[in-house]
Motif scaffolding. Sequence first.
Motif, PDB file in Angstrom:
ATOM      1  N   LEU A 100       0.875  -1.064  -0.103  1.00 29.08           N
ATOM      2  CA  LEU A 100       0.020   0.003   0.022  1.00 29.08           C
ATOM      3  C   LEU A 100       0.659   1.329  -0.038  1.00 29.08           C
ATOM      4  O   LEU A 100       0.546   2.021  -0.724  1.00 29.08           O
ATOM      5  N   ALA A 101       1.803   1.381   0.752  1.00 27.42           N
ATOM      6  CA  ALA A 101       2.941   2.347   0.918  1.00 27.42           C
ATOM      7  C   ALA A 101       3.583   2.886  -0.442  1.00 27.42           C
ATOM      8  O   ALA A 101       3.387   3.931  -0.693  1.00 27.42           O
ATOM      9  N   GLU A 102       3.875   1.788  -1.248  1.00 32.28           N
ATOM     10  CA  GLU A 102       4.292   2.161  -2.593  1.00 32.28           C
ATOM     11  C   GLU A 102       3.208   2.306  -3.647  1.00 32.28           C
ATOM     12  O   GLU A 102       3.691   3.556  -4.208  1.00 32.28           O
ATOM     13  N   ARG A 103       2.046   2.189  -3.471  1.00 33.37           N
ATOM     14  CA  ARG A 103       0.807   2.476  -4.417  1.00 33.37           C
ATOM     15  C   ARG A 103       0.711   4.059  -3.989  1.00 33.37           C
ATOM     16  O   ARG A 103       0.484   5.062  -4.714  1.00 33.37           O
ATOM     17  N   VAL A 170       3.320  14.360   3.275  1.00 26.90           N
ATOM     18  CA  VAL A 170       3.451  15.844   3.278  1.00 26.90           C
ATOM     19  C   VAL A 170       4.568  16.448   3.309  1.00 26.90           C
ATOM     20  O   VAL A 170       5.073  17.130   2.688  1.00 26.90           O
ATOM     21  N   GLY A 171       5.260  15.748   4.220  1.00 29.36           N
ATOM     22  CA  GLY A 171       6.729  16.294   4.334  1.00 29.36           C
ATOM     23  C   GLY A 171       7.687  16.029   3.128  1.00 29.36           C
ATOM     24  O   GLY A 171       8.738  16.740   2.651  1.00 29.36           O
ATOM     25  N   LEU A 172       7.270  14.812   2.400  1.00 31.78           N
ATOM     26  CA  LEU A 172       7.932  14.542   1.146  1.00 31.78           C
ATOM     27  C   LEU A 172       7.826  15.584   0.269  1.00 31.78           C
ATOM     28  O   LEU A 172       8.643  16.132  -0.657  1.00 31.78           O
ATOM     29  N   GLY A 173       6.375  15.941   0.084  1.00 34.48           N
ATOM     30  CA  GLY A 173       5.996  17.121  -0.707  1.00 34.48           C
ATOM     31  C   GLY A 173       6.511  18.378  -0.424  1.00 34.48           C
ATOM     32  O   GLY A 173       7.196  19.165  -1.608  1.00 34.48           O
ATOM     33  N   MET A 174       6.638  18.718   0.556  1.00 35.84           N
ATOM     34  CA  MET A 174       7.313  20.238   1.045  1.00 35.84           C
ATOM     35  C   MET A 174       9.037  20.033   0.718  1.00 35.84           C
ATOM     36  O   MET A 174       9.428  20.976   0.071  1.00 35.84           O
ATOM     37  N   LEU A 192      12.927   7.160  -4.664  1.00 35.95           N
ATOM     38  CA  LEU A 192      12.272   7.880  -3.601  1.00 35.95           C
ATOM     39  C   LEU A 192      11.219   6.687  -2.705  1.00 35.95           C
ATOM     40  O   LEU A 192      11.234   6.518  -1.571  1.00 35.95           O
ATOM     41  N   VAL A 193      10.444   5.685  -3.872  1.00 39.43           N
ATOM     42  CA  VAL A 193       9.894   4.708  -3.228  1.00 39.43           C
ATOM     43  C   VAL A 193      10.600   3.717  -2.343  1.00 39.43           C
ATOM     44  O   VAL A 193      10.121   3.219  -1.402  1.00 39.43           O
ATOM     45  N   ALA A 194      11.755   3.430  -2.748  1.00 42.41           N
ATOM     46  CA  ALA A 194      12.533   2.351  -2.347  1.00 42.41           C
ATOM     47  C   ALA A 194      13.111   2.860  -1.043  1.00 42.41           C
ATOM     48  O   ALA A 194      13.219   2.152  -0.006  1.00 42.41           O
ATOM     49  N   ALA A 195      13.403   4.301  -0.810  1.00 43.23           N
ATOM     50  CA  ALA A 195      13.899   4.727   0.355  1.00 43.23           C
ATOM     51  C   ALA A 195      12.803   5.177   1.505  1.00 43.23           C
ATOM     52  O   ALA A 195      13.090   4.790   2.689  1.00 43.23           O
ATOM     53  N   ILE A 196      11.527   5.311   0.956  1.00 45.21           N
ATOM     54  CA  ILE A 196      10.556   5.861   2.084  1.00 45.21           C
ATOM     55  C   ILE A 196       9.493   4.884   2.065  1.00 45.21           C
ATOM     56  O   ILE A 196       8.738   4.717   3.253  1.00 45.21           O
TER      57      ILE A 196
END
Length: 216
Positions: A100-103, A170-174, A192-196
Motif C-alpha cells: 500500500l505504501a508503494e502505491r 506531506v513532508g516529502l511534498g514540502m 524515492l519509493v525504495a527509500a520511503i
Amino acid sequence: MSSGTPRQDDTDDAAPKRRGRRPGGQDTRAALVEAAREVFAEVGYNDATVRTIATRAGVDPAMVNHWFGGKESLFTVAVQIPVDPTTLIPELLAGDKEQLAERILRRFLAVWDDVGGGSFAALVRSVASHGSAVRLLREFVATVVINRLIRELDMDRPDLRAALSASQIVGLGMMRYVVQLEPLASADHDALVAAIAPNLQHYLTGELDPAAKLPG
C-alpha cells in the motif's frame, strides 16, 4: 399625462439591490470556493464546517452539496488538490496491503510531478498568509485519505497511523516541491519509493510501539 403605470426602466431603477443569500448560480460556486479557501486557512480542514463556509459565502449550506458534493470535494477545488478521494481510495486499496505504501507514494508523486509540483506549491502559497498550509494539507491527507484506508484495512490506532503517514507524505511534498531539497528534488520515483516506502508501510500496517501516543 401619465397613465399611472410605471415604466419598466423606472421599476428597475427603484428596485432594491439583492441582499442576503446569493442565487444558486455560478456566482454561488465562486463565492463558496473563495469562502472555503479563507475558512480552511483560518481553522484547518478538520474544524471547518459546511455551515461556516456557506455563511461566509452568504448562501444556503445545501449549495455546498449541490455544487461540490460535500466538504472534501470543496476542499480539493478550493486549494487546488488534483486528486479526487472518491476514486483515489478504491485505486489504492486494489492490491496487496503490504504494498500500500508503494502505491500511495507512486500515486502522489505522479500527480504532483504531472504539474511540475505546481499544485503543491500553489496550495502552500495560497494559504500561507492565513495559517499553516502544511498543517492544512496534512489534516486533509490524514483524515480524508489515509484514515479511510486504514479503517478499510481494519488496523488498530487509525488516528495515530493516519497522522504519522500523512506527515511522511506531506513532508516529502514540502522537501521535493517547495524547499526543493536535493537529492529529493531531482530523485526519480523508484529511488524515492525504495527509500520511503518501508517506513510509510510500517506506519500503515506495522506494529506500533504501545508507548507511542498522540496528545489529547
